[in-house]
Write a protein that holds these residues in place. Sequence first.
Motif, PDB file in Angstrom:
ATOM      1  N   GLU A  32     -71.723 -29.881  64.516  1.00 29.14           N
ATOM      2  CA  GLU A  32     -71.916 -30.942  65.509  1.00 29.14           C
ATOM      3  C   GLU A  32     -71.780 -30.392  66.932  1.00 29.14           C
ATOM      4  O   GLU A  32     -72.533 -30.782  67.834  1.00 29.14           O
ATOM      5  N   ALA A  33     -70.834 -29.478  67.135  1.00 29.23           N
ATOM      6  CA  ALA A  33     -70.689 -28.864  68.448  1.00 29.23           C
ATOM      7  C   ALA A  33     -71.924 -28.030  68.792  1.00 29.23           C
ATOM      8  O   ALA A  33     -72.386 -28.022  69.945  1.00 29.23           O
ATOM      9  N   THR A  34     -72.461 -27.340  67.799  1.00 28.85           N
ATOM     10  CA  THR A  34     -73.674 -26.550  68.007  1.00 28.85           C
ATOM     11  C   THR A  34     -74.827 -27.429  68.454  1.00 28.85           C
ATOM     12  O   THR A  34     -75.532 -27.121  69.429  1.00 28.85           O
ATOM     13  N   TYR A  35     -75.031 -28.540  67.757  1.00 26.20           N
ATOM     14  CA  TYR A  35     -76.144 -29.422  68.101  1.00 26.20           C
ATOM     15  C   TYR A  35     -75.881 -30.190  69.392  1.00 26.20           C
ATOM     16  O   TYR A  35     -76.828 -30.558  70.100  1.00 26.20           O
ATOM     17  N   ALA A  36     -74.612 -30.416  69.735  1.00 26.61           N
ATOM     18  CA  ALA A  36     -74.319 -31.010  71.035  1.00 26.61           C
ATOM     19  C   ALA A  36     -74.738 -30.053  72.152  1.00 26.61           C
ATOM     20  O   ALA A  36     -75.281 -30.484  73.188  1.00 26.61           O
ATOM     21  N   ALA A  37     -74.517 -28.747  71.948  1.00 21.37           N
ATOM     22  CA  ALA A  37     -74.945 -27.759  72.935  1.00 21.37           C
ATOM     23  C   ALA A  37     -76.466 -27.748  73.071  1.00 21.37           C
ATOM     24  O   ALA A  37     -77.006 -27.655  74.186  1.00 21.37           O
ATOM     25  N   ILE A  38     -77.155 -27.853  71.946  1.00 18.99           N
ATOM     26  CA  ILE A  38     -78.620 -27.884  71.979  1.00 18.99           C
ATOM     27  C   ILE A  38     -79.111 -29.105  72.743  1.00 18.99           C
ATOM     28  O   ILE A  38     -79.997 -29.015  73.609  1.00 18.99           O
ATOM     29  N   ARG A  39     -78.543 -30.270  72.454  1.00 25.78           N
ATOM     30  CA  ARG A  39     -78.965 -31.490  73.141  1.00 25.78           C
ATOM     31  C   ARG A  39     -78.619 -31.432  74.623  1.00 25.78           C
ATOM     32  O   ARG A  39     -79.374 -31.928  75.467  1.00 25.78           O
ATOM     33  N   SER A  40     -77.484 -30.828  74.963  1.00 25.46           N
ATOM     34  CA  SER A  40     -77.108 -30.692  76.358  1.00 25.46           C
ATOM     35  C   SER A  40     -78.138 -29.873  77.122  1.00 25.46           C
ATOM     36  O   SER A  40     -78.539 -30.238  78.245  1.00 25.46           O
ATOM     37  N   PHE A  41     -78.585 -28.782  76.513  1.00 24.06           N
ATOM     38  CA  PHE A  41     -79.606 -27.950  77.153  1.00 24.06           C
ATOM     39  C   PHE A  41     -80.921 -28.713  77.308  1.00 24.06           C
ATOM     40  O   PHE A  41     -81.551 -28.680  78.366  1.00 24.06           O
ATOM     41  N   GLU A  42     -81.313 -29.418  76.254  1.00 30.80           N
ATOM     42  CA  GLU A  42     -82.592 -30.136  76.295  1.00 30.80           C
ATOM     43  C   GLU A  42     -82.567 -31.281  77.288  1.00 30.80           C
ATOM     44  O   GLU A  42     -83.582 -31.561  77.957  1.00 30.80           O
ATOM     45  N   GLN A  43     -81.427 -31.959  77.407  1.00 31.65           N
ATOM     46  CA  GLN A  43     -81.348 -33.146  78.260  1.00 31.65           C
ATOM     47  C   GLN A  43     -80.781 -32.856  79.648  1.00 31.65           C
ATOM     48  O   GLN A  43     -80.826 -33.715  80.532  1.00 31.65           O
ATOM     49  N   GLY A  44     -80.231 -31.646  79.842  1.00 35.11           N
ATOM     50  CA  GLY A  44     -79.690 -31.289  81.141  1.00 35.11           C
ATOM     51  C   GLY A  44     -78.467 -32.078  81.535  1.00 35.11           C
ATOM     52  O   GLY A  44     -78.274 -32.388  82.718  1.00 35.11           O
ATOM     53  N   GLN A  45     -77.617 -32.402  80.545  1.00 39.32           N
ATOM     54  CA  GLN A  45     -76.411 -33.164  80.843  1.00 39.32           C
ATOM     55  C   GLN A  45     -75.340 -32.870  79.794  1.00 39.32           C
ATOM     56  O   GLN A  45     -75.654 -32.386  78.702  1.00 39.32           O
ATOM     57  N   PRO A  46     -74.071 -33.151  80.109  1.00 35.99           N
ATOM     58  CA  PRO A  46     -73.006 -32.959  79.120  1.00 35.99           C
ATOM     59  C   PRO A  46     -73.201 -33.897  77.931  1.00 35.99           C
ATOM     60  O   PRO A  46     -73.695 -35.019  78.082  1.00 35.99           O
ATOM     61  N   ILE A  47     -72.802 -33.415  76.742  1.00 36.86           N
ATOM     62  CA  ILE A  47     -72.964 -34.186  75.514  1.00 36.86           C
ATOM     63  C   ILE A  47     -71.652 -34.176  74.735  1.00 36.86           C
ATOM     64  O   ILE A  47     -70.975 -33.147  74.645  1.00 36.86           O
ATOM     65  N   THR A  48     -71.314 -35.315  74.151  1.00 33.27           N
ATOM     66  CA  THR A  48     -70.169 -35.418  73.253  1.00 33.27           C
ATOM     67  C   THR A  48     -70.605 -35.086  71.836  1.00 33.27           C
ATOM     68  O   THR A  48     -71.561 -35.688  71.334  1.00 33.27           O
ATOM     69  N   PRO A  49     -69.963 -34.127  71.163  1.00 34.66           N
ATOM     70  CA  PRO A  49     -70.356 -33.802  69.786  1.00 34.66           C
ATOM     71  C   PRO A  49     -70.208 -34.995  68.853  1.00 34.66           C
ATOM     72  O   PRO A  49     -69.359 -35.864  69.057  1.00 34.66           O
ATOM     73  N   GLY A  50     -71.074 -35.017  67.833  1.00 36.68           N
ATOM     74  CA  GLY A  50     -70.962 -36.039  66.801  1.00 36.68           C
ATOM     75  C   GLY A  50     -72.100 -37.025  66.769  1.00 36.68           C
ATOM     76  O   GLY A  50     -72.188 -37.844  65.857  1.00 36.68           O
ATOM     77  N   GLY A  51     -73.006 -36.964  67.735  1.00 33.26           N
ATOM     78  CA  GLY A  51     -74.140 -37.877  67.736  1.00 33.26           C
ATOM     79  C   GLY A  51     -75.230 -37.420  66.793  1.00 33.26           C
ATOM     80  O   GLY A  51     -75.059 -36.499  65.995  1.00 33.26           O
ATOM     81  N   ALA A  52     -76.401 -38.076  66.876  1.00 25.53           N
ATOM     82  CA  ALA A  52     -77.513 -37.779  65.969  1.00 25.53           C
ATOM     83  C   ALA A  52     -78.050 -36.373  66.209  1.00 25.53           C
ATOM     84  O   ALA A  52     -77.957 -35.845  67.316  1.00 25.53           O
TER      85      ALA A  52
END
Length: 333
Positions: A313-333
């Motif tokens: 989940e932390a890995t995919y939060a990092a991916i989403r953060s890069f794609e969206q250009g904003q901080p992300i909380t782990p555990g989402g879709a």
Amino acid sequence: MIREAPVKAVVVGAGPVGAIHARALAAHDSVELVAVCGRTAAKTEALAARHGARPHLSIHGMLERELPDLVCVATGNRDHPGPVMAALEAGADVFVEKPMAWRLDEARAMVEAARSKGAALGVNFNHRFSDPYLRALDYADGEGLGTLAYAAMKFAGDLYKELDDPYCQLIETQGHSFDLLRLFCGDIAEVSAFLADPRGIGVYTSAAINMRFESGAVGALLGSWDGSYATSSSQVLEVAGTEGRIVVEDVIDSVRIFEAGRGDYREWRPGIFDAQGRDFWRTIDRHLHAFIDALLEGRKPPVTAEDGLRALEATYAAIRSFEQGQPITPGGA
């Protein structure tokens, strides 16, 4: 569920890591290694013969015939879910290589299946089981660090041969980093990631990830396939608190402990004759033995399925953060 000795065990995957699993199982006094399942007949038969086990080329056929208590899954990383779900459905406990799955939905399904079956599902984050990390954790658990302040992790090695996903560096490798950061600092509340593709190959081979832990501490991860495992300091973890600081280098190499107010530090390295302590791959044997001991004593695995899921989940939060250009909380879709 408490398993009784001997634990009937099988290995799925006849490659190099599967061979380590087989070696570890065969060396445990309370385990009977009964079968090896692989895709290639010659390799599977050779590994099975080495340990007096039976070879199989079908996971379902092996489960039906052998009725194992424990299934170790050491297939290719993208292929973990099939054998894991089949083994859980058959009533076995499972020890699976990292990452537990390539996709979050697969990992969550595996966690839920283990819960519904009352089965143990362990994930092989073997770095935890090196002597330097174990000694560092003893110091941290003894409150030698004081209040946590920050953690800095670098894990930078060679370019992989299989470059089939833009984010494969994060998914393949940095699960270890997120697991170690969680082990020492607790759950991650937020990540902010920056990724680089210096070769222009469509794969982000370097990543800089900032994070905030639920404890209030902060952290940073530098992960890369643009470094080299042949040089020193390819992996370094530093964890600091108000009363002390620990630095672990290269998993098996050393741990240094610094105490606030002192101008010196303590350092531990494996001795010149400590061949197993200097063997990175023996951390897998150590972890698998700890997993088996937990089964026999009715304890939860030393690295749980939930630990594996949190790292992914932390890995995919990092991916989403890069794609969206904003901080992300782990555990989402």
